[in-house]
Design a protein around this motif. Structure first.
Motif, PDB file in Angstrom:
ATOM      1  N   LYS A  11       6.162  -3.857  -8.535  1.00 57.66           N
ATOM      2  CA  LYS A  11       6.246  -2.473  -8.069  1.00 57.66           C
ATOM      3  C   LYS A  11       5.516  -1.534  -9.034  1.00 57.66           C
ATOM      4  O   LYS A  11       4.730  -0.674  -8.626  1.00 57.66           O
ATOM      5  CB  LYS A  11       7.709  -2.063  -7.938  1.00 57.66           C
ATOM      6  N   GLU A  12       5.762  -1.714 -10.330  1.00 57.94           N
ATOM      7  CA  GLU A  12       5.117  -0.864 -11.331  1.00 57.94           C
ATOM      8  C   GLU A  12       3.607  -1.097 -11.347  1.00 57.94           C
ATOM      9  O   GLU A  12       2.827  -0.157 -11.547  1.00 57.94           O
ATOM     10  CB  GLU A  12       5.723  -1.152 -12.709  1.00 57.94           C
ATOM     11  N   PHE A  13       3.209  -2.331 -11.112  1.00 56.25           N
ATOM     12  CA  PHE A  13       1.785  -2.687 -11.098  1.00 56.25           C
ATOM     13  C   PHE A  13       1.047  -1.911 -10.008  1.00 56.25           C
ATOM     14  O   PHE A  13      -0.045  -1.361 -10.233  1.00 56.25           O
ATOM     15  CB  PHE A  13       1.669  -4.199 -10.860  1.00 56.25           C
ATOM     16  N   LEU A  14       1.646  -1.859  -8.830  1.00 59.07           N
ATOM     17  CA  LEU A  14       1.010  -1.168  -7.705  1.00 59.07           C
ATOM     18  C   LEU A  14       0.997   0.342  -7.882  1.00 59.07           C
ATOM     19  O   LEU A  14       0.164   1.038  -7.293  1.00 59.07           O
ATOM     20  CB  LEU A  14       1.728  -1.526  -6.400  1.00 59.07           C
ATOM     21  N   GLU A  15       1.897   0.861  -8.710  1.00 56.44           N
ATOM     22  CA  GLU A  15       1.960   2.312  -8.934  1.00 56.44           C
ATOM     23  C   GLU A  15       1.069   2.762 -10.087  1.00 56.44           C
ATOM     24  O   GLU A  15       0.980   3.953 -10.387  1.00 56.44           O
ATOM     25  CB  GLU A  15       3.406   2.709  -9.230  1.00 56.44           C
ATOM     26  N   THR A  16       0.394   1.822 -10.742  1.00 55.33           N
ATOM     27  CA  THR A  16      -0.440   2.136 -11.904  1.00 55.33           C
ATOM     28  C   THR A  16      -1.915   2.122 -11.531  1.00 55.33           C
ATOM     29  O   THR A  16      -2.389   1.184 -10.881  1.00 55.33           O
ATOM     30  CB  THR A  16      -0.173   1.118 -13.045  1.00 55.33           C
ATOM     31  N   ASN A  17      -2.635   3.142 -11.928  1.00 56.72           N
ATOM     32  CA  ASN A  17      -4.063   3.255 -11.635  1.00 56.72           C
ATOM     33  C   ASN A  17      -4.865   2.478 -12.690  1.00 56.72           C
ATOM     34  O   ASN A  17      -4.812   2.793 -13.880  1.00 56.72           O
ATOM     35  CB  ASN A  17      -4.481   4.732 -11.656  1.00 56.72           C
ATOM     36  N   PRO A  18      -5.607   1.453 -12.270  1.00 58.26           N
ATOM     37  CA  PRO A  18      -6.318   0.616 -13.248  1.00 58.26           C
ATOM     38  C   PRO A  18      -7.411   1.354 -14.019  1.00 58.26           C
ATOM     39  O   PRO A  18      -7.768   0.945 -15.126  1.00 58.26           O
ATOM     40  CB  PRO A  18      -6.905  -0.504 -12.380  1.00 58.26           C
ATOM     41  N   GLU A  19      -7.940   2.426 -13.449  1.00 55.98           N
ATOM     42  CA  GLU A  19      -9.003   3.168 -14.136  1.00 55.98           C
ATOM     43  C   GLU A  19      -8.426   4.228 -15.071  1.00 55.98           C
ATOM     44  O   GLU A  19      -8.818   4.319 -16.234  1.00 55.98           O
ATOM     45  CB  GLU A  19      -9.935   3.813 -13.116  1.00 55.98           C
ATOM     46  N   SER A  72     -12.179  -0.246  -8.255  1.00 54.20           N
ATOM     47  CA  SER A  72     -11.858  -0.061  -6.833  1.00 54.20           C
ATOM     48  C   SER A  72     -11.424  -1.383  -6.201  1.00 54.20           C
ATOM     49  O   SER A  72     -10.417  -1.444  -5.478  1.00 54.20           O
ATOM     50  CB  SER A  72     -13.061   0.516  -6.090  1.00 54.20           C
ATOM     51  N   GLU A  73     -12.164  -2.441  -6.490  1.00 55.92           N
ATOM     52  CA  GLU A  73     -11.796  -3.752  -5.959  1.00 55.92           C
ATOM     53  C   GLU A  73     -10.558  -4.296  -6.649  1.00 55.92           C
ATOM     54  O   GLU A  73      -9.761  -5.016  -6.038  1.00 55.92           O
ATOM     55  CB  GLU A  73     -12.962  -4.729  -6.098  1.00 55.92           C
ATOM     56  N   ALA A  74     -10.372  -3.956  -7.932  1.00 58.05           N
ATOM     57  CA  ALA A  74      -9.194  -4.409  -8.664  1.00 58.05           C
ATOM     58  C   ALA A  74      -7.924  -3.846  -8.033  1.00 58.05           C
ATOM     59  O   ALA A  74      -6.910  -4.537  -7.927  1.00 58.05           O
ATOM     60  CB  ALA A  74      -9.288  -3.993 -10.127  1.00 58.05           C
ATOM     61  N   THR A  75      -7.972  -2.616  -7.598  1.00 58.79           N
ATOM     62  CA  THR A  75      -6.811  -1.997  -6.950  1.00 58.79           C
ATOM     63  C   THR A  75      -6.442  -2.744  -5.682  1.00 58.79           C
ATOM     64  O   THR A  75      -5.266  -3.033  -5.429  1.00 58.79           O
ATOM     65  CB  THR A  75      -7.101  -0.522  -6.624  1.00 58.79           C
ATOM     66  N   GLN A  76      -7.446  -3.064  -4.900  1.00 60.10           N
ATOM     67  CA  GLN A  76      -7.203  -3.779  -3.642  1.00 60.10           C
ATOM     68  C   GLN A  76      -6.701  -5.198  -3.921  1.00 60.10           C
ATOM     69  O   GLN A  76      -5.756  -5.677  -3.275  1.00 60.10           O
ATOM     70  CB  GLN A  76      -8.482  -3.827  -2.820  1.00 60.10           C
ATOM     71  N   ASP A  77      -7.311  -5.868  -4.899  1.00 59.21           N
ATOM     72  CA  ASP A  77      -6.898  -7.231  -5.232  1.00 59.21           C
ATOM     73  C   ASP A  77      -5.480  -7.262  -5.789  1.00 59.21           C
ATOM     74  O   ASP A  77      -4.751  -8.242  -5.594  1.00 59.21           O
ATOM     75  CB  ASP A  77      -7.872  -7.841  -6.238  1.00 59.21           C
ATOM     76  N   ALA A  78      -5.094  -6.223  -6.516  1.00 61.16           N
ATOM     77  CA  ALA A  78      -3.729  -6.145  -7.046  1.00 61.16           C
ATOM     78  C   ALA A  78      -2.721  -6.119  -5.900  1.00 61.16           C
ATOM     79  O   ALA A  78      -1.647  -6.741  -5.987  1.00 61.16           O
ATOM     80  CB  ALA A  78      -3.572  -4.907  -7.922  1.00 61.16           C
ATOM     81  N   GLN A  79      -3.055  -5.427  -4.834  1.00 63.93           N
ATOM     82  CA  GLN A  79      -2.167  -5.372  -3.670  1.00 63.93           C
ATOM     83  C   GLN A  79      -2.040  -6.750  -3.023  1.00 63.93           C
ATOM     84  O   GLN A  79      -0.939  -7.179  -2.659  1.00 63.93           O
ATOM     85  CB  GLN A  79      -2.704  -4.355  -2.663  1.00 63.93           C
ATOM     86  N   TYR A  80      -3.169  -7.451  -2.903  1.00 69.33           N
ATOM     87  CA  TYR A  80      -3.135  -8.807  -2.349  1.00 69.33           C
ATOM     88  C   TYR A  80      -2.287  -9.725  -3.225  1.00 69.33           C
ATOM     89  O   TYR A  80      -1.498 -10.536  -2.731  1.00 69.33           O
ATOM     90  CB  TYR A  80      -4.556  -9.377  -2.236  1.00 69.33           C
TER      91      TYR A  80
END
Length: 323
Positions: free
Chosen positions: A31-39, A106-114
């Motif tokens: 949950k925390e991972f998805l709420e964190t902005n990788p950039e 941008s792709e890291a955010t999407q891959d994190a969701q997957y």
């Protein structure tokens, strides 16, 4: 996510209870991972990513401890199917790490969701299928065996779980009392080792097939064994058995060999490594001190390996290539 098993009736250190504690940790991290902005929060994102990747320990415990016991009960589906699911998630971690290293946010955010979606789906299958069936199939003694091996692998938890069983000192692991272990193969001509059983013939075949040269020198500096591989790095013959090791090396190397033995015997060193060019090949030579359970010096193993081709390896090869 609804848990379909009741762990409240299980002892604190029971393997399934530990999996349940880890699940809570994984869900919080996800949950925390998805709420964190990788950039914008790169370091935080990376830290959570590394914590989440500790799920590898969970996978290894299932693959090496739980699945084998389930196989003995005739349930092989987890080994076939869930292990593949593990490998898919491992690959997702690998891809995401590479994108983070390349700052492809941008792709890291999407891959994190997957990735998180895959992990949560796996947790659901564990709770609804794997653990309920395992609790039905396995006995208390089976769970003791599972837990004992898990301690060698470790957990995601920051603190070590409670003992299981509570009176653990009364339990003797099958590796120490191997008469308690149920096996699916004949051991009538085999000897029991720290883990597993092999006949003299099997041990000899193993040592002969290993792609490296091994020489064992005992605590009295006498050569007592060498393996006979098809292609040896350095020549050996039966005449070496019983010979003092200092006479088995060229004079210019004797001083180094004796120093290694001295430091190993004193306990100040445990390993020594060298690499040399020999007949246009790169040879890796390693010496390891051999000690018993009481840390007494019992000799040294010399290992030599031609690493010329190994040194050339780059990238990855994940598919079989026999063409």
């Amino acid at each position: 996510m609804t848990q379909t098993i009741d762990t409240s009736a299980l002892p604190k250190g029971h393997p399934v209870n530990i999996y349940s504690e880890e699940k809570e940790l994984i869900q919080g991290l996800g949950k925390e991972f998805l709420e964190t902005n990788p950039e914008k929060e790169n370091q935080k994102f990376y830290n959570i990513f590394n914590q989440l990747q500790q799920i590898e320990r969970r996978f290894e415990r299932k693959e090496n401890q739980l699945f084998p016991v389930l196989e003995q009960k005739g349930w092989t589906e987890p080994s076939k199917n869930m292990w593949s699911f593990h490998d898919t998630i491992r690959e997702q971690f690998r891809i995401l790490r590479k994108k983070l290293e390349n700052r492809n946010f941008s792709e890291a955010t999407q891959d994190a969701q997957y990735l998180v979606s895959s992990i949560f789906r796996l947790l659901l299958v564990e709770d609804s299928v794997l653990f309920p069936n395992a609790l039905e199939l396995l006995t208390q003694e089976d769970w003791k065996q599972v837990r004992e091996g898990e301690e060698e692998i470790g957990w995601m938890l920051q603190t070590e779980p409670a003992l299981f069983p509570e009176n653990k000192e009364e339990y003797v692991h099958p590796s120490q009392d191997h008469t308690k272990r149920e096996l699916t193969f004949n051991t009538s001509n085999a000897a029991h080792y720290d883990e597993g059983y092999m006949t003299v013939d099997q041990v000899n075949l193993l040592l002969r097939t290993m792609p490296l040269d091994i020489t064992y020198v005992d605590e009295n500096d006498k050569v007592i064994f060498y393996n006979r591989g098809e292609e040896r790095v350095f020549p050996r013959s039966a005449g070496i058995i019983g010979r003092e090791v200092k006479f088995c090396h060229p004079p210019k190397s004797v001083g180094t060999v004796l120093k290694i033995l001295e430091e190993f015997r004193k306990g100040t060193k445990n390993e020594a490594s060298f690499w040399i060019n020999f007949k246009e090949r790169l040879i890796y030579i390693r010496y390891f001190a051999v000690r018993d359970d009481q840390k007494n010096y019992r000799g040294v193993i010399e290992m030599s390996q031609d690493i010329t081709e190994i040194k050339k390896i780059e990238g990855e090869q994940r598919l079989l290539d026999w063409n």
